[in-house]
Design an enzyme around this catalytic site. Structure first.
Site, PDB file in Angstrom:
ATOM      1  N   TYR A  53     -15.554 -30.160  -0.691  1.00 39.41           N
ATOM      2  CA  TYR A  53     -15.000 -29.426   0.443  1.00 39.41           C
ATOM      3  C   TYR A  53     -15.980 -29.443   1.623  1.00 39.41           C
ATOM      4  CZ  TYR A  53     -11.316 -27.515  -2.589  1.00 39.41           C
ATOM      5  OH  TYR A  53     -10.249 -27.356  -3.444  1.00 39.41           O
ATOM      6  N   PRO A 217       0.172 -22.468  -2.822  1.00 42.90           N
ATOM      7  CA  PRO A 217       1.301 -21.591  -3.167  1.00 42.90           C
ATOM      8  C   PRO A 217       2.376 -21.531  -2.088  1.00 42.90           C
ATOM      9  CG  PRO A 217      -0.613 -20.285  -2.555  1.00 42.90           C
ATOM     10  CD  PRO A 217      -1.094 -21.706  -2.686  1.00 42.90           C
ATOM     11  N   LEU A 218       2.039 -21.881  -0.839  1.00 43.55           N
ATOM     12  CA  LEU A 218       3.045 -21.908   0.236  1.00 43.55           C
ATOM     13  C   LEU A 218       3.471 -23.333   0.564  1.00 43.55           C
ATOM     14  CD1 LEU A 218       1.684 -19.180   2.711  1.00 43.55           C
ATOM     15  CD2 LEU A 218       3.027 -18.931   0.606  1.00 43.55           C
ATOM     16  N   LEU A 222       5.206 -24.644   4.186  1.00 47.59           N
ATOM     17  CA  LEU A 222       6.663 -24.761   4.171  1.00 47.59           C
ATOM     18  C   LEU A 222       7.331 -23.456   3.758  1.00 47.59           C
ATOM     19  CD1 LEU A 222       8.765 -27.053   4.647  1.00 47.59           C
ATOM     20  CD2 LEU A 222       8.794 -27.362   2.164  1.00 47.59           C
ATOM     21  N   LEU A 223       6.664 -22.674   2.888  1.00 50.60           N
ATOM     22  CA  LEU A 223       7.240 -21.426   2.389  1.00 50.60           C
ATOM     23  C   LEU A 223       6.723 -20.204   3.145  1.00 50.60           C
ATOM     24  CD1 LEU A 223       6.904 -22.259  -1.413  1.00 50.60           C
ATOM     25  CD2 LEU A 223       8.990 -22.346  -0.038  1.00 50.60           C
ATOM     26  N   GLY A 224       6.048 -20.427   4.256  1.00 56.86           N
ATOM     27  CA  GLY A 224       5.435 -19.325   4.992  1.00 56.86           C
ATOM     28  C   GLY A 224       6.211 -18.862   6.208  1.00 56.86           C
TER      29      GLY A 224
END
Length: 330
Positions: A53, A217-218, A222-224
């Protein structure tokens, strides 16, 4: 904060995992330290990173930022369950040498010492294999891990992006050798829009006693609430969401999802996290806030109770593949 056991271990971890991938590339050191302090103040004790990272010529930068945070003292290191990863090549650009990546005993030894130095700590709680290594047998990998455990440099080993059969292979090899207890966690891509892990990865993790730690998790935003933000704030989608929304079926699916949550008075991103917390085998999703506001939103998800009606409606929008082998056999 809510806590749970990490898989079959005695280790207690928070039901949200603080992901640090944005620390360095998108969030400066001072802001990153503030986010970690706020997470710790809220009781979030599980922190995930990786040696690569920072990316590109800045590989290792994220671990360095965590290290300078630990160095401030105040019990920070003792309060945190620290997970990092090994696999990617850490040599400088244009300076790639053999044995500087993957999971050979040589690279594992080199990589863990380098991570410990950057993190300014003398041990790592969970040392995770970032990907499968098709060239290195698990006998060699576990021999290297046994040495690190004996030296006190790591406490547990985990996997990331492993298919179900590799989870089984890894832990059967560990059981046959004795010594290490094998994998204790699996970090996989899993969310409402991407449920293929339910076919084999999560069942394998459950059978072998691994805690499941979903990443993204999103699903890349896209799921936010991406369509609502586009309509009300003029904020265009970015990253993975851009390509996904070009597909008409996906766009209609996301619109139905946002309409459903609007009907229930819920924020999409928070509901997506809360849904993962209801899933069998899930220890806690990894959240990667770039700002304090994003961390606050993730913490609110812990307080949500999704009704059975809402869960059924979410399954109708995002049905998932079903269990294996029925999902593809009959």
């Amino acid at each position: 904060m809510k806590y749970t056991q990490l898989g079959r271990t005695g280790l207690k971890v928070s039901r949200l995992v603080l992901g640090t991938m944005n620390f360095g590339p998108q969030t400066d050191e001072s802001t990153s330290h503030g986010i970690m302090d706020a997470a710790l103040d809220a009781g979030l004790n599980f922190l995930d990173t990786a040696n690569v990272y920072g990316w590109g010529e800045n590989k290792g930068r994220t671990e360095e930022i965590i290290g300078t945070w630990f160095a401030q003292g105040g019990g920070r290191r003792d309060k945190v369950v620290l997970a990092t990863k090994v696999y990617g090549n850490m040599a400088g650009d244009g300076d790639v040498w053999p044995n500087h990546d993957k999971l050979s005993a040589v690279n594992i030894r080199r990589a863990v010492d380098a991570s410990l130095k950057r993190l300014q700590t003398d041990y790592i709680d969970i040392y995770q294999f970032h990907h499968i290594d098709r060239s290195t047998p698990f006998e060699e990998i576990w021999q290297a891990i046994d040495v690190l455990v004996q030296q006190g440099k790591i406490l547990y080993a985990g996997s990331s992006n492993f298919p179900g059969y590799k989870i089984a292979q890894a832990n059967e090899t560990a059981a046959r050798r004795g010594g290490t207890i094998g994998l204790v966690s699996e970090q996989c891509l899993y969310n409402l829009a991407e449920r293929r892990a339910e076919m084999e990865v999560i069942p394998a993790a459950q059978d072998y006693g691994l805690g499941v730690i979903p990443w993204s998790p999103l699903h890349g935003g896209l799921l936010g609430g991406v369509l609502k933000k586009e309509a009300t704030q003029g904020r265009r989608a970015s990253g993975r969401a851009v390509d996904a929304l070009k597909d008409t079926k996906t766009r209609e699916q996301i619109q139905a999802y946002e309409n459903l949550l609007d009907k229930h008075g819920l924020e999409p991103g928070e509901a997506a996290l809360a849904w993962l917390l209801t899933r069998p085998g899930v220890t806690g999703p990894i959240v990667g806030p770039r700002t304090q506001e994003q961390l606050d939103s993730a913490l609110r998800a812990l307080q949500l109770e999704l009704s059975e009606e809402l869960l059924r409606s979410l399954d109708e929008i995002f049905p998932g593949p079903g269990p294996s082998p029925e999902a593809f056999a009959w």
